[in-house]
Design an enzyme around this catalytic site. Structure first.
Site, PDB file in Angstrom:
ATOM      1  CG  HIS A 118      -1.828  -1.103   1.417  1.00  0.00           C
ATOM      2  ND1 HIS A 118      -2.898  -1.303   0.586  1.00  0.00           N
ATOM      3  CD2 HIS A 118      -1.878  -2.094   2.348  1.00  0.00           C
ATOM      4  CE1 HIS A 118      -3.585  -2.353   0.998  1.00  0.00           C
ATOM      5  NE2 HIS A 118      -2.977  -2.861   2.057  1.00  0.00           N
TER       6      HIS A 118
HETATM    7  O1  RIB Z   1      -5.085   0.375   4.262  1.00  0.00           O
HETATM    8  C1  RIB Z   1      -3.710   0.328   4.195  1.00  0.00           C
HETATM    9  C2  RIB Z   1      -3.091   1.368   5.107  1.00  0.00           C
HETATM   10  O2  RIB Z   1      -3.434   1.056   6.430  1.00  0.00           O
HETATM   11  C3  RIB Z   1      -1.580   1.428   5.032  1.00  0.00           C
HETATM   12  O3  RIB Z   1      -1.170   2.772   5.145  1.00  0.00           O
HETATM   13  C4  RIB Z   1      -1.164   0.616   6.225  1.00  0.00           C
HETATM   14  O4  RIB Z   1       0.075   1.047   6.732  1.00  0.00           O
HETATM   15  C5  RIB Z   1      -2.292   0.791   7.203  1.00  0.00           C
HETATM   16  O5  RIB Z   1      -2.094   1.848   8.029  1.00  0.00           O
END
Ligand code: RIB
Ligand code: CA
Length: 303
Positions: free
Chosen positions: A240
């Site tokens: 992500h």
């Molecule tokens: O949904 C993914 C996000 O949520 C990323 O930033 C991960 O680090 C969590 O915080």
């Protein structure tokens, strides 16, 4: 080199994003700001310092928000990032400390000092950015770009069926940032769930004779196990936060569309990011990603 403030809630994929960003010559990471999110602010700041220490990089860290704008903090995602936020790998306190200036003041000051130059990459809840905009609305026209990992605009959520974790953690902050007039690019689950780091990569990282590759292998192993639990057979974990960094390094990794994005603030769909064709402001939403090309780029830079 693009001057960048990287706003993090470190977190395993945040740690990977920090390494990717600091090893990429296209970016000048002038500071890291921290937010609550994957853990309490004390842990996310500590984790950020530990990652920098492991990478042998000296970048100032500014501690930020410890709670959402106007609702109580939710339970931290220990099932995804571990009790300590780094897959239960933390064994010591960092040698370095965070700066005395807070994250919000730092963001405002840097944007004012470098008008139209600063890119902010935000990969946690958007609380620090929202607080900066609320405190100093004049920075909106001075920020070059804000690229965020957050939201699930045309797909389902990962915290609730409707909401992505960063937006769910502080929906009012996300709504504030999306409606502020800032030049925002949303790197949401629409694209980040396509950029998977395959489980098999851990054997390669563990075979390397470098402490940092073992450091990342240990925490990423925890994250991959969480992905297998929630998505049986997925075969990897989502990159992500690294993808938000990748989009700043090379915007051609993704295809974007302009939408007016609103955040649901009440009811069972709280945290849902809804795209409207009508209304302003429009922000950029990533719809497609060249996943293999991004993954190869990420791997070529990580260590
Ligand atoms: O949904 C993914 C996000 O949520 C990323 O930033 C991960 O680090 C969590 O915080
Ligand atoms: Ca994060």
């Amino acid at each position: 080199m693009k001057p960048v403030i990287l706003d993090v809630d470190t977190g395993i994929d945040d740690a990977l994003a920090i390494a990717y960003a600091l090893n990429s010559p296209e970016l000048e990471i002038i500071g890291l700001t921290t937010c609550f999110g994957n853990g309490p602010i004390e842990n996310t700041t500590r984790n950020t310092l530990l990652v920098l220490e492991q990478l042998g990089k000296k970048v100032p860290v500014y501690s930020g928000a410890d709670k959402p704008l106007n609702r109580p903090a939710k339970k931290f995602p220990t099932h995804v990032h571990g009790e300590d936020g780094l897959g239960n790998t933390v064994k010591k306190a960092p040698l370095m400390e965070a700066e005395s200036e807070g994250a919000v003041a730092y963001i405002i000051n840097q944007v004012k000092q470098r008008p139209h130059e600063m890119t902010i990459i935000a990969v946690g809840p958007l609380t620090n950015i929202a607080l900066a905009v609320k405190k100093e609305p004049g920075i909106v026209s001075l920020v070059k770009e804000v690229v965020i990992m957050g939201g699930a605009v045309f797909t389902g959520g990962n915290t609730t069926p409707f909401s992505e974790a960063n937006v769910f953690a502080d929906p009012e902050a996300a709504e504030c940032v999306f409606s502020s007039g800032l030049s925002v690019t949303v790197v949401g689950l629409d694209v980040t769930m396509q950029t998977l780091l395959p489980n098999a990569i851990l054997a390669d990282w563990r075979a390397r004779d470098r402490e940092e590759s073992h450091f990342f292998a240990d925490m990423t192993s925890f994250y991959m196990q969480a992905y297998e639990t929630f998505h049986p057979g997925i075969g990897g974990c989502a990159l992500h936060d690294p993808l938000a960094v990748g989009v700043v390094i090379d915007p051609s990794f993704v295809k974007k569309e302009k939408w007016n994005v609103k955040v649901v603030l009440e009811g069972e769909e709280t945290g849902r990011t809804v795209a409207l064709a009508e209304g302003e402001p429009k922000i950029q939403v990533c719809r497609q990603v060249e996943a293999d090309r991004f993954l190869n780029h990420f791997l070529s830079r990580l260590f």
